[in-house]
Design a protein around this motif. Sequence first.
Motif, short mmCIF file in Angstrom:
data_model
loop_
_atom_site.label_atom_id
_atom_site.label_comp_id
_atom_site.label_asym_id
_atom_site.label_seq_id
_atom_site.Cartn_x
_atom_site.Cartn_y
_atom_site.Cartn_z
N ARG A 1 0.83 -1.22 0.00
CA ARG A 1 0.00 0.00 0.00
C ARG A 1 0.85 1.26 0.00
O ARG A 1 0.41 2.31 -0.47
N SER A 2 2.05 1.16 0.57
CA SER A 2 2.91 2.35 0.64
C SER A 2 3.63 2.64 -0.68
O SER A 2 4.27 3.67 -0.83
N ARG A 3 3.50 1.72 -1.64
CA ARG A 3 4.18 1.94 -2.92
C ARG A 3 3.46 3.03 -3.71
O ARG A 3 2.23 3.10 -3.70
N LYS A 4 4.26 3.81 -4.40
CA LYS A 4 3.70 4.92 -5.18
C LYS A 4 2.78 4.35 -6.26
O LYS A 4 3.11 3.38 -6.95
N GLY A 5 1.62 4.95 -6.37
CA GLY A 5 0.68 4.54 -7.41
C GLY A 5 0.07 3.17 -7.18
O GLY A 5 -0.34 2.50 -8.12
N TYR A 6 0.00 2.78 -5.89
CA TYR A 6 -0.52 1.44 -5.59
C TYR A 6 -1.99 1.29 -6.00
O TYR A 6 -2.83 2.10 -5.64
N THR A 7 -2.27 0.27 -6.75
CA THR A 7 -3.67 -0.15 -6.96
C THR A 7 -3.63 -1.67 -7.06
O THR A 7 -2.70 -2.24 -7.63
N ASP A 8 -4.64 -2.30 -6.50
CA ASP A 8 -4.69 -3.75 -6.64
C ASP A 8 -5.35 -4.06 -7.98
O ASP A 8 -6.45 -3.58 -8.26
N LYS A 9 -4.64 -4.82 -8.76
CA LYS A 9 -5.17 -5.15 -10.09
C LYS A 9 -6.42 -6.02 -9.94
O LYS A 9 -6.55 -6.77 -8.99
N ASP A 10 -7.29 -5.88 -10.88
CA ASP A 10 -8.51 -6.69 -10.82
C ASP A 10 -8.84 -7.18 -12.23
O ASP A 10 -9.87 -6.86 -12.78
N TYR A 11 -7.91 -7.88 -12.77
CA TYR A 11 -8.17 -8.41 -14.10
C TYR A 11 -8.20 -9.93 -14.03
O TYR A 11 -7.82 -10.52 -13.02
N SER A 12 -8.62 -10.52 -15.08
CA SER A 12 -8.66 -11.97 -15.10
C SER A 12 -8.46 -12.48 -16.52
O SER A 12 -8.95 -11.88 -17.47
N TYR A 13 -7.74 -13.57 -16.60
CA TYR A 13 -7.54 -14.20 -17.91
C TYR A 13 -8.50 -15.38 -18.08
O TYR A 13 -8.23 -16.28 -18.84
#
Lengths: 189, 148
Positions: free
Chosen positions: A89-101
């Motif tokens: 969370r402390s990483r710059k530009g953090y977003t949890d990806k929400d994709y799926s293959y």
Amino acid sequence: MIELDPDAELLPRIARGDQSAIREMVAKKLSRLLALGVRMLNDRAEAEDVVQETFLRVWKQAEHWQSGGAKFDTWLHKVALNLCYDKLRSRKGYTDKDYSYENAPELIDPALIPEQRLDKSQQGDLISSALAALPNRQREALVLQYYQELSNIEAADLMGVSVDALESLLSRARRNMRALLAEQGVHKA
Amino acid sequence: MNIDQFIKLIDAYGAAIEHWPEVHQKQAYEIIKLNLTEVNKAFEQARLLDGVLSSHAIAPAERTLFDSIIASAPKADASSIKQSFWQQWDIKNWLGISGFIGTGLAGAIAGAFFVSIWTSGMLSESINGVSEASGTMAQFVDVGQEWS
């Protein structure tokens, strides 16, 4: 039947500052925690920070530990995972990806054995990248069940989900890994 | 377990059936033995991915990390060592020590008791001037005295 916690015996000794118990605990858990941190964070320095902080929590918790609740190893994983999420969370530009293959075409050519195509170091880097590209919860499920070898019940408990939900996360994680590895050349599409 | 359930589980847990939840393992082996195309394909896919995943090794921790973690651990200060020693002394040794003292004391009392009975018997015999042992001697002396 009550399952004995193999680590619980060390904790009162650690609380008293017994150096042999402290060394035994570190020897038992260090590699395991480091592997968890590296796979969750894809950054060894951050993983080492997580491991050090996790052991500081162990030292604080040792005198308060009460057997009969969660297994110590499960608690330890929970602490380390929470610290990993703090780092993420402390990483710059953090977003949890929400994709799926999930609808990706079948990418594995069973005739190709990946070890024949890449050296170990290259393949290790590609697997690290693929793991890092997974959505956090999928990566967490895969790391806990596959690499940390926790039971499905322990892993689901740790993640606060049902076993069915864990299995769904695992399926998606493995499917995404196949696709990501194929994209990066570990498997031929 | 039907084929769909098997494929769902192998998608989640991989091809190493021994790592599956124990409750499903026996049925999974039975399904593999059926040698069905769909099952074989799912098994092979899972096996390949397992092979790749298991090749991902993490280098072991450096000695410096191990040492710094050990250095961060609680130290047993002198007072806690002293307290710990006395706590352990109390718990582990008190019963043994008290048992030893108790046994010794009981032996001493019993010994004293028998000695007192024995000596009081001797004393009373001495007062009467005869004892079984000394009586014989007294008779012998008496006979000798007659010869003279």
